[in-house]
Design a protein around this motif. Structure first.
Motif, mmCIF file in Angstrom:
data_model
loop_
_atom_site.group_PDB
_atom_site.id
_atom_site.type_symbol
_atom_site.label_atom_id
_atom_site.label_comp_id
_atom_site.label_asym_id
_atom_site.label_seq_id
_atom_site.Cartn_x
_atom_site.Cartn_y
_atom_site.Cartn_z
ATOM 1 N N ASP A 51 93.017 64.050 4.549
ATOM 2 C CA ASP A 51 92.337 64.801 5.611
ATOM 3 C C ASP A 51 91.005 64.137 5.944
ATOM 4 N N PHE A 52 90.288 63.730 4.919
ATOM 5 C CA PHE A 52 89.010 63.044 5.094
ATOM 6 C C PHE A 52 89.188 61.774 5.920
ATOM 7 N N LEU A 53 90.170 60.949 5.555
ATOM 8 C CA LEU A 53 90.404 59.697 6.276
ATOM 9 C C LEU A 53 90.774 59.945 7.736
ATOM 10 N N THR A 54 91.608 60.949 7.974
ATOM 11 C CA THR A 54 92.000 61.300 9.343
ATOM 12 C C THR A 54 90.777 61.696 10.153
ATOM 13 N N ASN A 55 89.931 62.542 9.591
ATOM 14 C CA ASN A 55 88.745 62.999 10.311
ATOM 15 C C ASN A 55 87.689 61.919 10.454
ATOM 16 N N LEU A 56 87.613 61.013 9.497
ATOM 17 C CA LEU A 56 86.664 59.903 9.574
ATOM 18 C C LEU A 56 86.982 59.010 10.775
ATOM 19 N N GLN A 57 88.273 58.893 11.103
ATOM 20 C CA GLN A 57 88.720 58.019 12.192
ATOM 21 C C GLN A 57 88.989 58.773 13.493
ATOM 22 N N ALA A 58 88.740 60.082 13.512
ATOM 23 C CA ALA A 58 89.094 60.922 14.659
ATOM 24 C C ALA A 58 88.296 60.608 15.922
ATOM 25 N N GLY A 59 87.157 59.947 15.787
ATOM 26 C CA GLY A 59 86.347 59.607 16.960
ATOM 27 C C GLY A 59 87.009 58.591 17.868
ATOM 28 N N GLY A 60 87.980 57.870 17.350
ATOM 29 C CA GLY A 60 88.679 56.878 18.146
ATOM 30 C C GLY A 60 88.429 55.465 17.655
ATOM 31 N N ALA A 61 89.159 54.540 18.256
ATOM 32 C CA ALA A 61 89.148 53.142 17.811
ATOM 33 C C ALA A 61 87.796 52.453 17.987
ATOM 34 N N GLY A 62 86.947 52.963 18.875
ATOM 35 C CA GLY A 62 85.669 52.309 19.125
ATOM 36 C C GLY A 62 84.484 53.008 18.494
ATOM 37 N N GLU A 63 84.738 54.007 17.652
ATOM 38 C CA GLU A 63 83.649 54.815 17.095
ATOM 39 C C GLU A 63 83.453 54.580 15.603
ATOM 40 N N CYS A 64 82.195 54.481 15.212
ATOM 41 C CA CYS A 64 81.818 54.332 13.811
ATOM 42 C C CYS A 64 81.398 55.692 13.263
ATOM 43 N N ARG A 65 81.487 55.846 11.965
ATOM 44 C CA ARG A 65 81.085 57.084 11.304
ATOM 45 C C ARG A 65 80.669 56.788 9.872
ATOM 46 N N TYR A 66 79.956 57.752 9.273
ATOM 47 C CA TYR A 66 79.692 57.763 7.846
ATOM 48 C C TYR A 66 80.466 58.933 7.272
ATOM 49 N N GLY A 67 80.921 58.801 6.035
ATOM 50 C CA GLY A 67 81.606 59.900 5.380
ATOM 51 C C GLY A 67 81.133 60.040 3.949
ATOM 52 N N THR A 98 87.453 47.308 16.235
ATOM 53 C CA THR A 98 87.490 47.571 17.670
ATOM 54 C C THR A 98 86.200 48.214 18.197
ATOM 55 N N ALA A 99 85.264 48.566 17.317
ATOM 56 C CA ALA A 99 83.977 49.114 17.757
ATOM 57 C C ALA A 99 83.125 47.995 18.344
ATOM 58 N N SER A 100 82.226 48.360 19.245
ATOM 59 C CA SER A 100 81.356 47.355 19.863
ATOM 60 C C SER A 100 80.394 46.785 18.820
ATOM 61 N N VAL A 101 79.941 45.573 19.072
ATOM 62 C CA VAL A 101 78.994 44.915 18.162
ATOM 63 C C VAL A 101 77.730 45.745 18.046
ATOM 64 N N LYS A 102 77.271 46.318 19.157
ATOM 65 C CA LYS A 102 76.065 47.141 19.159
ATOM 66 C C LYS A 102 76.215 48.337 18.214
ATOM 67 N N LYS A 104 78.315 48.681 15.700
ATOM 68 C CA LYS A 104 78.407 48.196 14.315
ATOM 69 C C LYS A 104 77.010 47.878 13.763
ATOM 70 N N MET A 105 76.165 47.310 14.600
ATOM 71 C CA MET A 105 74.810 46.967 14.164
ATOM 72 C C MET A 105 73.987 48.219 13.876
ATOM 73 N N VAL A 106 74.133 49.243 14.719
ATOM 74 C CA VAL A 106 73.379 50.486 14.506
ATOM 75 C C VAL A 106 73.815 51.146 13.216
ATOM 76 N N TYR A 107 75.102 51.167 12.932
ATOM 77 C CA TYR A 107 75.605 51.807 11.706
ATOM 78 C C TYR A 107 75.366 50.952 10.467
ATOM 79 N N ALA A 108 75.128 49.675 10.637
ATOM 80 C CA ALA A 108 74.910 48.776 9.500
ATOM 81 C C ALA A 108 73.475 48.840 8.972
ATOM 82 N N ARG A 109 72.577 49.398 9.734
ATOM 83 C CA ARG A 109 71.160 49.436 9.314
ATOM 84 C C ARG A 109 70.943 50.240 8.087
#
Length: 109
Positions: A51-67, A98-102, A104-109
């Motif tokens: 359930d966690f994995l499904t919801n972590l990816q629920a934003g779509g192919a171009g969205e990053c998240r923290y869990g 598939t997320a944009s470089v921008k 990925k950079m924001v979530y990598a900080r």
């Protein structure tokens, strides 16, 4: 792009509710408006890792998240016949290719 991303008070509260109070199994966080990490979803205590994995990816192919996931397991120490329940908290950064470089950079900080 903002110079820093802050953490909402709600994130800190949910972290404590998971770690200390065992109220929830997991939480999904996102960066709101490129400025603040906020809570997107909270998983009930009876939910599973799938359930966690499904919801972590629920934003779509171009969205990053923290869990944040509270993993429970049984462990038997060597030389003993009894198992004990152990728990570990995992913080996961989800940034699909598939997320944009921008993003990925924001979530990598």
């Amino acid at each position: 792009m903002a110079s820093g991303v802050t953490v909402a008070d709600a994130c800190k509260k949910i972290h404590e509710e998971i770690k200390r109070d065992k109220k929830h199994r997991y939480a999904i966080f996102y960066i709101k408006d490129g400025k603040q990490i906020d809570v997107e979803l909270i998983g009930a205590r009876n939910e599973e890792y799938e359930d966690f994995l499904t919801n972590l990816q629920a934003g779509g192919a171009g969205e990053c998240r923290y869990g944040l996931f509270d993993f429970e397991y049984m462990h038997q120490c060597q030389g003993t016949s009894e198992s004990s329940k152990k728990q570990k908290l995992f913080l996961i950064s989800w940034c699909p290719d598939t997320a944009s470089v921008k993003k990925k950079m924001v979530y990598a900080r």
